[in-house]
Write an enzyme that holds these catalytic residues in place. Structure first.
Site, PDB file in Angstrom:
ATOM      1  N   CYS A   1       0.829  -1.215   0.000  1.00 20.91           N
ATOM      2  CA  CYS A   1       0.000   0.000   0.000  1.00 20.91           C
ATOM      3  C   CYS A   1       0.858   1.257   0.000  1.00 20.91           C
ATOM      4  CB  CYS A   1      -0.891   0.030   1.241  1.00 20.91           C
ATOM      5  SG  CYS A   1      -2.002  -1.359   1.359  1.00 20.91           S
TER       6      CYS A   1
HETATM    7  C1  BEZ Z   1       0.601  -4.690   1.932  1.00 24.69           C
HETATM    8  O1  BEZ Z   1       0.186  -3.578   1.573  1.00 24.69           O
HETATM    9  O2  BEZ Z   1       1.765  -5.007   1.787  1.00 24.69           O
HETATM   10  C2  BEZ Z   1      -0.348  -5.678   2.557  1.00 24.69           C
HETATM   11  C3  BEZ Z   1      -1.468  -5.242   3.239  1.00 24.69           C
HETATM   12  C4  BEZ Z   1      -2.305  -6.178   3.840  1.00 24.69           C
HETATM   13  C5  BEZ Z   1      -2.034  -7.516   3.717  1.00 24.69           C
HETATM   14  C6  BEZ Z   1      -0.922  -7.933   2.995  1.00 24.69           C
HETATM   15  C7  BEZ Z   1      -0.071  -7.011   2.408  1.00 24.69           C
END
Ligand code: BEZ
Length: 211
Positions: A45
């Site tokens: 994200c």
């Molecule tokens: C991420 O943004 O890396 C992420 C967010 C939630 C679960 C898995 C990965």
């Protein structure tokens, strides 16, 4: 029932990093892109938000407002924003909705319980100036989106909203487009003065009309 293409994008009010918004009035006459992130302070994200901030001038050029959502509070978003600026080199320059109660996430079916009960998937909704949903994409938490593809799809949506054309596989700005099969050859000649080439009666290609 899940939201579908052609549905009116549900309206809502929500707190954001840029203050409380009422979604439809915030959109005004613009196109809009609403996209969700599973959680604050997560790696994928963080990279996605930096990329959208980098591309913001491209969305502006296309009269398109972008808005993110993550199911944490606005206070968390604001702290996370420092990390995004530091690590991605682009500071948040668009609103991020705080949705700890999952109000907007539920309204837009962004929680897929068989993937996660509590986090959103990576949803993208492109919304037209008529407030109707023009495109929906869903990615899992583990796969970052390609925002160049989202821009490409936005270009195709805006072009096909303006002219009786559709875009072929892998189309990009400047490529030939497909003449609507609903037009007769006579009508196509009138609409597309640059001409068209006929590969099959149902497959006619013309230069991009607004170039
Ligand atoms: C991420 O943004 O890396 C992420 C967010 C939630 C679960 C898995 C990965």
């Amino acid at each position: 029932m899940a939201l579908q293409l052609g549905d009116v994008a549900p309206d809502f009010t929500a707190p954001t990093t840029e203050g409380e918004i009422s979604f439809h009035s915030w959109l005004g006459d613009s196109w809009g892109i609403l996209f969700s992130h599973p959680k604050d302070f997560t790696p994928v994200c963080t990279t996605e938000l930096g990329e959208v901030a980098r591309l913001k001038p491209e969305f502006d050029k296309r009269n398109t407002k972008v808005i993110g959502l993550s199911v944490d509070s606005v206070e968390d978003h604001k702290r996370w924003a420092d990390d995004i600026a530091d690590t991605q080199g682009h500071a948040l320059n668009f609103p991020l909705i705080g949705d700890p109660q999952r109000k907007v996430a539920k309204l837009y079916d962004m929680i897929h319980p068989n993937a996660s009960d509590t986090l959103t998937v990576r949803s993208v909704f492109i919304i037209g100036p008529d407030k109707k949903i023009k495109l929906i994409i869903t990615y899992p938490a583990s796969v970052g989106r390609n925002f160049a593809e989202i821009l490409r799809a936005l270009d195709a949506l805006q072009l096909t909203a303006q002219y009786p054309v559709s875009t072929p596989v892998n189309w990009k700005e400047g490529d030939e487009v497909i003449v609507s099969p609903a037009l007769s050859d006579e009508e196509a000649k009138e609409k597309f003065p640059k001409g068209f080439r006929t590969l099959r009666p149902y497959l006619r290609l013309t230069p991009q009309p607004n170039k």
